[in-house]
Write an enzyme that holds these catalytic residues in place. Structure first.
Site, PDB file in Angstrom:
ATOM      1  N   SER A  85       0.860  -1.185   0.000  1.00 27.44           N
ATOM      2  CA  SER A  85       0.000   0.000   0.000  1.00 27.44           C
ATOM      3  C   SER A  85       0.894   1.232   0.000  1.00 27.44           C
ATOM      4  O   SER A  85       2.087   1.142   0.295  1.00 27.44           O
ATOM      5  CB  SER A  85      -0.842   0.001   1.274  1.00 27.44           C
ATOM      6  OG  SER A  85      -1.433   1.264   1.512  1.00 27.44           O
TER       7      SER A  85
ATOM      8  N   TYR B 145      -1.981  -1.362  10.268  1.00 28.58           N
ATOM      9  CA  TYR B 145      -2.018  -1.483   8.802  1.00 28.58           C
ATOM     10  C   TYR B 145      -0.692  -1.026   8.196  1.00 28.58           C
ATOM     11  O   TYR B 145      -0.089  -1.729   7.378  1.00 28.58           O
ATOM     12  CB  TYR B 145      -3.175  -0.631   8.270  1.00 28.58           C
ATOM     13  CG  TYR B 145      -3.431  -0.804   6.788  1.00 28.58           C
ATOM     14  CD1 TYR B 145      -4.082  -1.933   6.314  1.00 28.58           C
ATOM     15  CD2 TYR B 145      -3.041   0.161   5.864  1.00 28.58           C
ATOM     16  CE1 TYR B 145      -4.331  -2.101   4.954  1.00 28.58           C
ATOM     17  CE2 TYR B 145      -3.280   0.004   4.511  1.00 28.58           C
ATOM     18  CZ  TYR B 145      -3.928  -1.131   4.065  1.00 28.58           C
ATOM     19  OH  TYR B 145      -4.172  -1.293   2.719  1.00 28.58           O
TER      20      TYR B 145
END
Ligand SMILES: NC(=O)c1ccc[n+]([C@@H]2O[C@H](COP(=O)([O-])OP(=O)(O)OC[C@H]3O[C@@H](n4cnc5c(N)ncnc54)[C@H](O)[C@@H]3O)[C@@H](O)[C@H]2O)c1
Length: 273
Positions: free
Chosen positions: A142, A155
């Protein structure tokens, strides 16, 4: 891997969003597909959407956090398809919550899916990928790998770890003719924030982010086309979306100062809660 026709691709998290779009793009390239997900309804829907593509498709119910299930998966897929050439470690979850307010269960969920799921995938599929003679691994990271985001500690750490793992594997596996790519999407219009809302966390922030992503995010089909190109060109990493490029450039140019506006935004949001 220039020509994907006839290759078998395993896609985790294929029951929704990016995984579903990847499956569809790979089917259009002539791949055989092994779709993996923990959600049976999502898997069925992806299989139904691919029905017209003519590609051989199998579905495999699996929680990528389940070590024994992940260990058994490659043999199951190889029995159905023969060789395994492509592995997309894509299943992922997020929760919007400060580290302080995150429960251990929430941390374990995000780290279990986003990091252990990828480690199990790479570990257990590797012997099969080596056997194929030429293979490629794509790990979904990401833009959060480039800088630690507030309310996204678990995350961000998993995505930075996936980036780092992919860099190590890229060098180690080159001698086995296995390419490795990490992909770094910015905001993509998927169900990830709807799922996040189910896992708890800051509901108001999750809803605000969901509205922004649905308005300004990229369609997953566009991402999938870029990922297929990255595999064919054997790229080490693929940033996807202007927001991903901006995040990486900002961190490189202003490695410390870039965290000041994030600090300001976090303090403002915390005061509103
Ligand atoms: N959507 C974005 O803006 C964005 C941005 C950057 C990276 N990503 C990454 O893309 C990947 C795919 O996410 P998405 O946006 O398509 O979300 P999504 O929620 O639409 O799809 C995720 C899929 O993963 C599956 N999944 C969740 N937990 C699982 C488990 N334990 N085992 C097996 N499958 C599981 C879900 O059932 C779902 O089908 C994730 O790794 C995510 O972190 C997404």
């Amino acid at each position: 891997m220039r020509d994907l026709r006839g290759r078998t691709a395993v896609v985790t998290g294929a029951g929704s969003g990016i995984g579903r779009a990847l499956a569809s793009a790979l089917a259009a390239e002539g791949c055989r597909l092994a779709l993996v997900d923990v959600d049976p309804a999502g898997l069925d829907e992806t299989r139904r959407l691919l029905a017209g593509a003519g590609a051989p498709v199998t579905t495999h119910l699996a929680d990528v956090r389940d070590r024994a299930r992940m260990a058994a998966l490659p043999a199951e897929i190889a029995a159905a398809h023969g060789a395994i050439h492509l592995l997309f470690n894509n299943a992922g979850v997020t929760i919007n919550e400060s580290f302080e307010n995150s429960s251990i269960e929430q941390l374990e969920l995000v780290i279990g899916v986003n990091l252990w799921g990828v480690l199990y995938g790479c570990h257990y599929f590797l012997p099969y990928l080596k056997q194929a003679g030429e293979a490629h691994i794509v790990n979904t990271s990401s833009m959060a790998a480039f800088l630690g985001l507030p309310n996204q500690a678990s995350y961000s750490l998993t995505k930075a770890a996936v980036k780092s793992l992919s860099e190590s594997l890229r060098v180690e596996l080159a001698i086995s003719n296995i390419g490795v790519t990490s992909i770094h999407p910015g905001a993509i219009q998927t169900n990830i924030l709807k799922a996040a809302a189910r896992y708890g966390g800051d509901a108001a922030q999750t809803a605000r982010m969901e509205a922004l992503v649905q308005r300004f995010g990229m369609a997953p089909e566009k991402l999938a086309a870029q990922v297929v190109r990255a595999v064919k060109r054997n790229r080490m990493r693929q940033r996807i979306g202007i927001d991903s490029y901006l995040a990486e450039w900002a961190k490189r140019l202003l490695p410390v100062a870039i965290h000041a506006p994030l600090r300001w935004a976090f303090a403002r949001a915390a005061a509103r809660r």
